[in-house]
Design a protein around this motif. Structure first.
Motif, PDB file in Angstrom:
ATOM      1  N   LYS A 164       0.895  -1.147  -0.043  1.00  0.00           N
ATOM      2  CA  LYS A 164       0.019   0.036   0.014  1.00  0.00           C
ATOM      3  C   LYS A 164       0.800   1.289  -0.068  1.00  0.00           C
ATOM      4  CE  LYS A 164      -3.788  -2.004   2.852  1.00  0.00           C
ATOM      5  NZ  LYS A 164      -4.182  -2.301   4.022  1.00  0.00           N
ATOM      6  N   LYS A 165       0.291   2.411  -0.439  1.00  0.00           N
ATOM      7  CA  LYS A 165       1.080   3.723  -0.220  1.00  0.00           C
ATOM      8  C   LYS A 165       1.413   4.013   1.070  1.00  0.00           C
ATOM      9  CE  LYS A 165       1.225   8.293  -2.039  1.00  0.00           C
ATOM     10  NZ  LYS A 165       1.452   8.720  -0.739  1.00  0.00           N
ATOM     11  N   ASP A 166       2.494   4.385   1.276  1.00  0.00           N
ATOM     12  CA  ASP A 166       2.994   4.595   2.682  1.00  0.00           C
ATOM     13  C   ASP A 166       2.893   3.180   3.563  1.00  0.00           C
ATOM     14  OD1 ASP A 166       3.251   7.367   2.632  1.00  0.00           O
ATOM     15  OD2 ASP A 166       1.339   7.687   2.965  1.00  0.00           O
ATOM     16  N   GLY A 167       3.289   2.017   2.796  1.00  0.00           N
ATOM     17  CA  GLY A 167       3.464   0.814   3.598  1.00  0.00           C
ATOM     18  C   GLY A 167       4.681   0.858   3.723  1.00  0.00           C
ATOM     19  N   PHE A 168       5.224  -0.284   4.460  1.00  0.00           N
ATOM     20  CA  PHE A 168       6.670  -0.406   5.037  1.00  0.00           C
ATOM     21  C   PHE A 168       7.505  -1.564   4.386  1.00  0.00           C
ATOM     22  CE2 PHE A 168       4.238   2.146   8.464  1.00  0.00           C
ATOM     23  CZ  PHE A 168       5.435   3.340   8.561  1.00  0.00           C
ATOM     24  N   LEU A 169       8.642  -1.561   4.405  1.00  0.00           N
ATOM     25  CA  LEU A 169       9.308  -2.482   3.735  1.00  0.00           C
ATOM     26  C   LEU A 169      10.456  -2.671   4.964  1.00  0.00           C
ATOM     27  CD1 LEU A 169      10.540  -4.570   1.495  1.00  0.00           C
ATOM     28  CD2 LEU A 169      12.067  -2.405   1.079  1.00  0.00           C
ATOM     29  N   LEU A 170      10.474  -4.013   5.323  1.00  0.00           N
ATOM     30  CA  LEU A 170      11.542  -4.217   6.273  1.00  0.00           C
ATOM     31  C   LEU A 170      12.384  -5.497   5.543  1.00  0.00           C
ATOM     32  CD1 LEU A 170       9.799  -4.577   9.713  1.00  0.00           C
ATOM     33  CD2 LEU A 170      12.266  -3.915   9.679  1.00  0.00           C
ATOM     34  N   LEU A 171      13.532  -5.259   5.165  1.00  0.00           N
ATOM     35  CA  LEU A 171      14.522  -6.096   4.514  1.00  0.00           C
ATOM     36  C   LEU A 171      15.574  -6.288   5.214  1.00  0.00           C
ATOM     37  CD1 LEU A 171      14.947  -6.606   1.361  1.00  0.00           C
ATOM     38  CD2 LEU A 171      15.884  -4.314   1.042  1.00  0.00           C
ATOM     39  N   ALA A 172      16.164  -7.577   5.031  1.00  0.00           N
ATOM     40  CA  ALA A 172      17.211  -7.994   5.411  1.00  0.00           C
ATOM     41  C   ALA A 172      18.339  -8.305   4.234  1.00  0.00           C
ATOM     42  CB  ALA A 172      17.137  -9.249   6.466  1.00  0.00           C
ATOM     43  N   ILE A 173      19.417  -7.668   4.289  1.00  0.00           N
ATOM     44  CA  ILE A 173      20.468  -7.960   3.405  1.00  0.00           C
ATOM     45  C   ILE A 173      21.692  -8.590   3.610  1.00  0.00           C
ATOM     46  CG2 ILE A 173      21.978  -6.703   1.774  1.00  0.00           C
ATOM     47  CD1 ILE A 173      19.910  -4.659   1.000  1.00  0.00           C
ATOM     48  N   LYS A 174      22.156  -9.663   2.894  1.00  0.00           N
ATOM     49  CA  LYS A 174      23.022 -10.533   3.388  1.00  0.00           C
ATOM     50  C   LYS A 174      24.148 -10.105   2.297  1.00  0.00           C
ATOM     51  CE  LYS A 174      24.085 -15.282   3.963  1.00  0.00           C
ATOM     52  NZ  LYS A 174      23.869 -16.756   3.309  1.00  0.00           N
ATOM     53  N   ALA A 175      25.130  -9.474   2.828  1.00  0.00           N
ATOM     54  CA  ALA A 175      26.290  -9.198   1.901  1.00  0.00           C
ATOM     55  C   ALA A 175      27.066 -10.350   1.017  1.00  0.00           C
ATOM     56  CB  ALA A 175      27.368  -8.579   2.787  1.00  0.00           C
ATOM     57  N   ARG A 176      27.150 -11.476   1.653  1.00  0.00           N
ATOM     58  CA  ARG A 176      27.930 -12.627   1.244  1.00  0.00           C
ATOM     59  C   ARG A 176      27.051 -13.047  -0.202  1.00  0.00           C
ATOM     60  NH1 ARG A 176      32.018 -12.022   2.603  1.00  0.00           N
ATOM     61  NH2 ARG A 176      32.618 -12.108   4.802  1.00  0.00           N
ATOM     62  N   SER A 177      25.609 -13.081  -0.171  1.00  0.00           N
ATOM     63  CA  SER A 177      24.686 -13.522  -1.421  1.00  0.00           C
ATOM     64  C   SER A 177      24.915 -12.689  -2.451  1.00  0.00           C
ATOM     65  CB  SER A 177      23.446 -13.855  -1.096  1.00  0.00           C
ATOM     66  OG  SER A 177      22.892 -12.661  -0.306  1.00  0.00           O
ATOM     67  N   ILE A 178      25.431 -11.406  -2.173  1.00  0.00           N
ATOM     68  CA  ILE A 178      25.794 -10.515  -3.464  1.00  0.00           C
ATOM     69  C   ILE A 178      27.203 -10.794  -4.050  1.00  0.00           C
ATOM     70  CG2 ILE A 178      25.787  -8.190  -4.092  1.00  0.00           C
ATOM     71  CD1 ILE A 178      23.555  -7.473  -2.063  1.00  0.00           C
ATOM     72  N   ASP A 179      28.195 -10.549  -3.101  1.00  0.00           N
ATOM     73  CA  ASP A 179      29.262 -10.819  -3.531  1.00  0.00           C
ATOM     74  C   ASP A 179      30.290 -11.449  -2.226  1.00  0.00           C
ATOM     75  OD1 ASP A 179      32.148 -10.410  -3.962  1.00  0.00           O
ATOM     76  OD2 ASP A 179      31.671  -8.609  -5.338  1.00  0.00           O
ATOM     77  N   THR A 180      31.088 -12.319  -2.485  1.00  0.00           N
ATOM     78  CA  THR A 180      31.458 -13.087  -1.432  1.00  0.00           C
ATOM     79  C   THR A 180      32.910 -12.577  -0.805  1.00  0.00           C
ATOM     80  OG1 THR A 180      32.373 -14.898  -2.980  1.00  0.00           O
ATOM     81  CG2 THR A 180      30.647 -15.466  -1.641  1.00  0.00           C
ATOM     82  N   LYS A 186      30.443  -1.604   1.607  1.00  0.00           N
ATOM     83  CA  LYS A 186      30.244  -1.113   0.075  1.00  0.00           C
ATOM     84  C   LYS A 186      29.063  -1.744  -0.416  1.00  0.00           C
ATOM     85  CE  LYS A 186      32.839  -0.636  -4.025  1.00  0.00           C
ATOM     86  NZ  LYS A 186      33.435  -1.679  -4.567  1.00  0.00           N
ATOM     87  N   ILE A 187      29.190  -2.952  -0.327  1.00  0.00           N
ATOM     88  CA  ILE A 187      27.851  -3.724  -0.825  1.00  0.00           C
ATOM     89  C   ILE A 187      26.568  -3.005  -0.211  1.00  0.00           C
ATOM     90  CG2 ILE A 187      26.509  -5.912  -0.939  1.00  0.00           C
ATOM     91  CD1 ILE A 187      29.137  -7.226  -1.009  1.00  0.00           C
ATOM     92  N   PHE A 188      26.610  -2.938   0.987  1.00  0.00           N
ATOM     93  CA  PHE A 188      25.462  -2.504   1.662  1.00  0.00           C
ATOM     94  C   PHE A 188      24.850  -0.984   1.208  1.00  0.00           C
ATOM     95  CE2 PHE A 188      26.533  -5.010   5.741  1.00  0.00           C
ATOM     96  CZ  PHE A 188      25.830  -5.910   5.127  1.00  0.00           C
ATOM     97  N   LYS A 189      25.906  -0.325   0.879  1.00  0.00           N
ATOM     98  CA  LYS A 189      25.941   1.185   0.439  1.00  0.00           C
ATOM     99  C   LYS A 189      25.044   0.931  -1.005  1.00  0.00           C
ATOM    100  CE  LYS A 189      28.270   5.534   0.286  1.00  0.00           C
ATOM    101  NZ  LYS A 189      29.730   5.986   0.042  1.00  0.00           N
ATOM    102  N   GLU A 190      25.669   0.271  -1.711  1.00  0.00           N
ATOM    103  CA  GLU A 190      25.060   0.096  -3.000  1.00  0.00           C
ATOM    104  C   GLU A 190      23.515  -0.698  -3.000  1.00  0.00           C
ATOM    105  OE1 GLU A 190      27.836  -2.273  -5.049  1.00  0.00           O
ATOM    106  OE2 GLU A 190      29.221  -0.631  -5.104  1.00  0.00           O
ATOM    107  N   GLU A 191      23.361  -1.414  -2.079  1.00  0.00           N
ATOM    108  CA  GLU A 191      22.268  -2.063  -2.187  1.00  0.00           C
ATOM    109  C   GLU A 191      21.198  -1.003  -1.472  1.00  0.00           C
ATOM    110  OE1 GLU A 191      20.944  -5.260  -2.935  1.00  0.00           O
ATOM    111  OE2 GLU A 191      22.982  -5.018  -4.008  1.00  0.00           O
ATOM    112  N   VAL A 192      21.308  -0.072  -0.475  1.00  0.00           N
ATOM    113  CA  VAL A 192      20.527   0.759   0.084  1.00  0.00           C
ATOM    114  C   VAL A 192      20.382   1.600  -1.113  1.00  0.00           C
ATOM    115  CG1 VAL A 192      20.212   2.884   1.403  1.00  0.00           C
ATOM    116  CG2 VAL A 192      21.150   0.555   2.157  1.00  0.00           C
TER     117      VAL A 192
END
Ligand code: SAM
Lengths: 226, 327
Positions: A164-180, A186-192
């Motif tokens: 929904k508009k103004d709805g929330f996203l809670l996201l867990a980002i795993k660095a290793r699944s993007i680049d080991t 640095k990965i986090f910055k790009e993902e954000v």
């Protein structure tokens, strides 16, 4: 034992200096992943093991929790339902659409759904939201914990379809699944950056924090759909 | 326009209003809704145009939000169960059997080493191992039970081993019997794999044999995965730790892929092996694809492979470097 409600449906049990996160058990007498059950003043709580739940860790990291008893939630990467079970304790009158694509894991999740009236299991690939668009309605919150290289894109696609508009996203980002090998920071910055506006939706980032010491090389993000 | 929802197909007019008459709703039965959920999986998200919940109420499918949720949840659970059951394809079952064989091998190694140590106290001169040893102990127990016609009789008579009798004899015999049963069970599982590979992957079985074929499926995770791999990768499956997805940590990872264990390659002279492996892997890849996508048996595949290999043998009859002329 002292009980303090730190956010709607989320409790902190404390005894002296020891503090523990817990939710009120929607299915009394049963624990889901061998977590201890604690009864205080005739109310049964389930301890929330934050080492096994990124969302649990986010709460300890002082994320504001956009959940209430009426919340409708889309949970991507539900696995066997460790975290989903606690959300089910919180959103008692709401509904949780729990998406998981491994049929082996889904076996456990389905058994959990049968014991709880507010979880709808969806065996599908979260990268293909259209595949479950005939089941899932618009939701207040999306949780995502899929450990996939394209996790930002998955979040955006699902938000576009179901949030929904103004709805929330809670996201867990795993660095290793993007680049080991690359530096997690640095990965986090790009993902954000990707989450904020790389795909057809725009988010306002409300909070971001690494989830150590509970989860190494993981970032938690709370964002609101613009 | 037509909109696919879990409770049926909704039709809307130009003004996005629902034309109730044209809608085809499911019957209110979780079993048939579950089937509909699976069969009608949308490739385009047409339902995002509408609000599912209010539409279900509006077109009279349900009378209350509570009913909406109950029916949806029950049907989704049923749908998931059907999908889970369907995901248990024959290749996935075979993988369990292949892994069970690996578990049995690990266990029998451990137990037969124990039996060898244990029984060695009583009959050290008996130089049998693994299944032979287990069968000997299970059958005879103490060496003093051997009769004259047994080939070990005279050796047993002069043995430096200790006496074995009573409850001690019983526990060792039972231990050995259990071990024999594991060996027997291993053979049964192998038979099961042989029988079922014929159905699961007839062409792959034809080319690689049931045991190697099933091992390749197990190592890659499914027939689908195997069929998706280029033959250059198939050639090295097993040489690379990362591909041992389903095997628990083994002591060493071999230098060559598992296909090198096949007699076709193993029995070939060393200078032909690489070339034969390449031809073999490419046929395996083709066979896996045919099995996955059509399932039809193609006899030409193995004839074709035989020709290729004969060709290699004719072209490279001698080791490289030795400058011998042909014919
Ligand atoms: C780290 S686990 C999630 C743990 C869970 N969030 C919890 O806290 O209880 C990640 C899960 O996401 C699932 N997953 C990965 N990619 C997915 C995708 N594209 N669609 C759906 N599920 C996915 C995996 O099968 C796995 O079960």
């Amino acid at each position: 034992m002292d009980v303090k409600e730190i956010s709607q449906g989320i409790f902190e049990l404390s005894k002296g200096k020891k503090k523990q996160l817990a939710t009120r058990n929607l299915n009394p007498g049963n624990s889901v992943y061998s977590e201890p059950l604690v009864v205080v003043d005739d109310v049964e709580y389930r301890r929330w093991d934050v080492h096994r739940s990124k969302f649990g860790a986010m709460i300890l990291k002082k994320f504001n929790v956009p959940l209430n008893p009426e919340s409708r939630v889309l949970y991507l990467g539900a696995a066997s339902g460790t975290t989903v079970s606690h959300i089910s304790d919180i959103a008692t009158n709401g509904l949780i659409y729990a998406v998981e694509f491994s049929s082996r894991t889904m076996r456990d999740l389905v058994m959990l759904c049968e014991k709880r009236p507010n979880i709808v299991p969806v065996l599908a690939d979260a990268g293909q939201p259209s595949h479950y668009s005939h089941i899932v309605e618009k939701v207040d919150v999306i949780f995502q914990d899929v450990s996939q290289p394209n996790q930002a894109e998955i979040a955006a696609k699902n938000a576009k379809a179901f949030l929904k508009k103004d709805g929330f996203l809670l996201l867990a980002i795993k660095a290793r699944s993007i680049d080991t090998v690359a530096n997690p920071k640095k990965i986090f910055k790009e993902e954000v950056k990707k989450v904020t506006n790389n795909f057809a939706v725009e988010f306002e980032i409300l909070k971001r924090s690494e989830l150590d010491p509970y989860h190494e090389d993981h970032l938690g993000i709370l964002a609101r759909l613009k | 326009m037509e909109i696919t929802t879990w409770f049926g197909t909704i039709v809307t007019d130009k003004d996005r209003k629902i034309s109730t008459k044209e809608c085809s709703l499911c019957s209110k039965n979780p079993d048939s809704i579950a089937r509909h959920i699976i069969d009608s999986r949308p490739s385009k998200a047409s339902s995002l145009q509408i609000d599912l919940r209010s539409t279900a109420l509006e077109c009279g499918f349900v009378d209350s939000e509570e009913e909406y949720e109950t029916l949806l949840r029950e049907s989704a659970i049923k749908a998931s169960k059907i999908q889970i059951s369907n995901a248990t394809t024959i290749d996935i079952r075979i993988i369990q059997a292949v892994e069970a064989i690996d578990d049995i091998d690990e266990t029998t190694n451990l137990l037969s080493e124990r039996l060898s140590e244990w029984y060695g106290m009583y009959f050290p001169e008996l130089n049998l191992t693994s299944e032979d040893l287990a069968q000997f102990v299970a059958k005879h127990g103490s060496k003093s039970n051997l009769t004259q016609d047994n080939e070990w009789y005279s050796i047993a008579n002069n043995s430096m081993g200790a006496e074995l009798s009573g409850s001690e004899e019983k526990v060792i015999k039972d231990f050995a019997t259990n071990l024999c049963n594991l060996y027997k069970n291993r053979k049964e599982i192998e038979d099961y794999i042989m029988e079922n590979m014929e159905y699961a992957a007839p062409n792959l079985t034809n080319i690689a044999g049931a045991l190697l074929g099933s091992r390749l499926i197990s190592m890659t995770g499914s027939l689908e995965r195997l069929a998706s791999l280029p033959s250059s990768t198939i050639q090295v499956i097993g040489a690379n730790k990362a591909l041992f997805k389903h095997l628990r940590s083994r002591a060493t990872s071999p230098k060559h892929g598992v296909i090198f264990n096949h007699p076709l390659i193993k029995n070939a002279p060393w200078w032909q092996r690489g070339k034969i492996a390449r031809a073999f892997a490419s046929k395996i890849s083709l066979a896996a694809r045919i099995d996955y996508y059509s399932g039809e048996v193609n006899d030409k595949l193995s004839i074709n492979l035989d020709e290729k290999i004969q060709n290699i043998k004719n072209t490279y009859p001698y080791p490289p470097g030795k400058n011998k002329s042909k014919n």
